[in-house]
Design an enzyme around this catalytic site. Structure first.
Site, mmCIF file in Angstrom:
data_model
loop_
_atom_site.group_PDB
_atom_site.id
_atom_site.type_symbol
_atom_site.label_atom_id
_atom_site.label_comp_id
_atom_site.label_asym_id
_atom_site.label_seq_id
_atom_site.Cartn_x
_atom_site.Cartn_y
_atom_site.Cartn_z
ATOM 1 N N ASP A 172 -7.565 -10.848 -12.979
ATOM 2 C CA ASP A 172 -6.060 -10.334 -13.179
ATOM 3 C C ASP A 172 -5.373 -11.531 -13.669
ATOM 4 O O ASP A 172 -5.099 -12.657 -13.435
ATOM 5 C CB ASP A 172 -5.199 -10.123 -11.763
ATOM 6 C CG ASP A 172 -3.779 -9.448 -11.974
ATOM 7 O OD1 ASP A 172 -3.399 -9.874 -12.821
ATOM 8 O OD2 ASP A 172 -3.711 -8.655 -11.097
ATOM 9 N N ARG A 224 -4.578 12.959 -24.096
ATOM 10 C CA ARG A 224 -5.016 12.080 -23.021
ATOM 11 C C ARG A 224 -6.159 11.338 -23.441
ATOM 12 O O ARG A 224 -6.573 10.304 -22.896
ATOM 13 C CB ARG A 224 -5.563 13.188 -21.775
ATOM 14 C CG ARG A 224 -6.290 12.164 -20.710
ATOM 15 C CD ARG A 224 -6.418 12.916 -19.328
ATOM 16 N NE ARG A 224 -6.479 14.233 -19.494
ATOM 17 C CZ ARG A 224 -7.501 15.169 -19.763
ATOM 18 N NH1 ARG A 224 -8.652 14.340 -20.008
ATOM 19 N NH2 ARG A 224 -7.495 16.486 -19.800
ATOM 20 N N LYS A 246 4.822 -7.005 -16.877
ATOM 21 C CA LYS A 246 5.216 -8.354 -16.772
ATOM 22 C C LYS A 246 5.578 -9.197 -18.064
ATOM 23 O O LYS A 246 6.106 -8.802 -19.205
ATOM 24 C CB LYS A 246 4.237 -9.143 -15.958
ATOM 25 C CG LYS A 246 3.970 -8.288 -14.625
ATOM 26 C CD LYS A 246 4.947 -7.916 -13.558
ATOM 27 C CE LYS A 246 4.553 -6.850 -12.710
ATOM 28 N NZ LYS A 246 3.475 -7.001 -11.799
ATOM 29 N N TYR A 269 -2.132 -10.370 -5.215
ATOM 30 C CA TYR A 269 -1.039 -9.499 -5.241
ATOM 31 C C TYR A 269 -1.045 -8.407 -4.326
ATOM 32 O O TYR A 269 -2.272 -7.862 -4.229
ATOM 33 C CB TYR A 269 -1.136 -8.876 -6.871
ATOM 34 C CG TYR A 269 -0.143 -7.878 -7.187
ATOM 35 C CD1 TYR A 269 1.256 -8.246 -7.432
ATOM 36 C CD2 TYR A 269 -0.530 -6.309 -7.214
ATOM 37 C CE1 TYR A 269 2.212 -7.250 -7.311
ATOM 38 C CE2 TYR A 269 0.570 -5.409 -7.399
ATOM 39 C CZ TYR A 269 1.858 -5.771 -7.647
ATOM 40 O OH TYR A 269 2.674 -4.887 -7.424
HETATM 41 C C1 PLP Z 1 2.717 -6.147 -10.958
HETATM 42 C C2 PLP Z 1 1.469 -6.787 -10.739
HETATM 43 C C3 PLP Z 1 0.323 -6.040 -10.616
HETATM 44 C C4 PLP Z 1 0.446 -4.494 -10.720
HETATM 45 O O1 PLP Z 1 0.923 -3.907 -11.798
HETATM 46 P P1 PLP Z 1 1.919 -2.815 -11.895
HETATM 47 O O2 PLP Z 1 2.374 -2.636 -13.551
HETATM 48 O O3 PLP Z 1 3.257 -3.016 -11.070
HETATM 49 O O4 PLP Z 1 1.237 -1.470 -11.491
HETATM 50 C C5 PLP Z 1 -1.141 -6.427 -10.496
HETATM 51 N N1 PLP Z 1 -1.128 -7.717 -10.492
HETATM 52 C C6 PLP Z 1 -0.110 -8.442 -10.642
HETATM 53 C C7 PLP Z 1 -0.620 -10.062 -10.672
HETATM 54 C C8 PLP Z 1 1.086 -8.332 -10.654
HETATM 55 O O5 PLP Z 1 2.005 -9.259 -10.678
#
Ligand code: PLP
Length: 381
Positions: free
Chosen positions: A170, A46, A195, A98
């Site tokens: 983000d 961890r 992504k 998001y």
């Molecule tokens: C998908 C996404 C998230 C969340 O990420 P996860 O890996 O699904 O937990 C946060 N911000 C944006 C812009 C996203 O597209």
């Protein structure tokens, strides 16, 4: 080292024990100690894992930060950032956010006494008016999801610095190939590596990159104390994905540009949201702070009907109807009922997220095939 070399080499060295060129998946929960407390820097998985450590160093290099801190998902990464706050603190965030990011603040952190305010970041002066003595974190997302608005990172960070407020960006939609917020004075970058970084729709993972040692130490502490760590196999998959990040994103952006133009000229299409258009209200900012305009395109239909939108969504073959984005394959989605269903309709309408809005994540297929697919689906309307 240039970016296209960093994706492959930064933080990545042949394995010291065997010479393995690819970072091994250290699938272990613990490490042998020579004597009590005498170890090689690894005690318990961890706290430390060599596969994860390589990904963290690689991400730090790509974003130009001090260190990366990896989590089990993008939301876990965001959760860790919010844990830097204390009860009574307030978050100022973009209103076009998001869905999950809105949800975690509203439904989890407000119960712990951390309040969120969701406003337009179009005008930095207006943002400044919303700052009060409790504002401790400014949450930027750009390009925004799914309206593809662009926030001027430099300007917002300038306002934040003046008031001694932490800023986090983000950067999921852009990826560090297109945009590096730490170079524009942000303190933290978060990614859903699920992504573009992973890029192959086969892993869920999150990363925070911290600008300095103090923030990195705090986040590593939260990573270990709260424990939302990714497994080594997932870290390996993201490391592998990142090796082609520059090629994938470059191609996806090229495809998206052509698709946006095709949609814009189509008689059955209403508005096309794409920051690469000169008419886009934030085109100039995008041009300044991004290398290209991204591979996300949203549009609605000329008749603005949900029924028509559903016909398009049901009738593409190559564009797969699915949540998520940033993979090699093209996806099509309906934000109102899918990714953004957790945002009340009233809030959605404020940012123009209508019930007929369709969102595309453009992949790296042959663009002519993609256009043909959309053309056929639109013929059903
Ligand atoms: C998908 C996404 C998230 C969340 O990420 P996860 O890996 O699904 O937990 C946060 N911000 C944006 C812009 C996203 O597209």
């Amino acid at each position: 080292m240039k970016f296209d070399t960093k994706v492959i080499h930064a933080g990545v060295k042949p394995d010291p024990t065997t010479g393995a060129v690819m970072t091994p998946i250290y699938q272990t929960s613990t490490y042998a100690q020579a004597a009590p407390g005498k170890h090689k820097g690894y005690e318990y998985a961890r706290t430390q894992n060599p596969t994860r450590a390589v990904l963290e160093k690689n991400m730090a290099a790509l974003e130009g930060g001090y260190d990366g801190i990896c989590f089990s998902s993008g939301m876990a990464a965001m959760d860790a950032v919010l844990k830097l706050l204390n009860p009574g603190d307030e978050v100022l965030a973009t209103n076009d956010l998001y869905g999950g990011s809105y949800r975690i603040i509203k439904t989890i952190y407000e119960r712990f006494g951390i309040k969120g305010h969701f406003i337009s970041f179009d005008d930095p002066k207006a943002v400044e008016k919303h700052i009060n003595e409790n504002t401790k974190l400014i949450w930027i997302e750009t390009p925004t999801n799914p309206m593809l608005n662009i926030v001027d990172i430099k300007q917002i960070c300038k306002v934040a610095k003046k008031h001694n407020i932490l800023t986090v960006v983000d950067n999921t939609f852009a990826s560090p190939y297109l945009q590096r917020p730490l170079e524009m004075d942000a303190d933290l970058v978060v990614h859903s590596a699920t992504k573009y970084l992973g890029g192959h729709s086969d892993v869920v993972l999150g990363v925070v990159v911290a600008k300095d040692k103090d923030l990195a130490d705090k986040l590593h502490f939260i990573q270990n104390a709260s424990g939302a760590i990714p497994g080594p196999q997932d870290c390996f998959l993201v490391l592998r994905g990142i090796k082609t990040l520059h090629l994938r994103v470059e191609r996806a952006c090229k495809n998206a540009k052509k698709i946006a133009r095709f949609l814009n000229a189509h008689p059955k299409v209403g508005k096309v949201f794409y920051p690469g258009f000169k008419e886009h209200p934030h085109h100039k900012i995008a041009k300044r702070q991004m290398k290209d305009f991204g591979a996300m395109v949203s549009f609605d239909l000329y008749d603005d009907s949900v029924t028509s939108a559903k016909k398009v969504l049901k009738n593409t073959n190559l564009f797969i109807l699915a949540e998520s984005l940033g993979g090699v394959e093209s996806l099509i989605g309906h934000p109102a009922s899918m990714t953004h269903a957790s945002i009340p309709k009233k809030e959605r309408m404020k940012v123009g997220l209508t019930d007929s809005l369709i969102r595309l994540s453009v992949g790296i297929e042959d663009v002519d095939d993609l256009i043909e697919d959309l053309e056929a689906a639109l013929a059903n309307v």
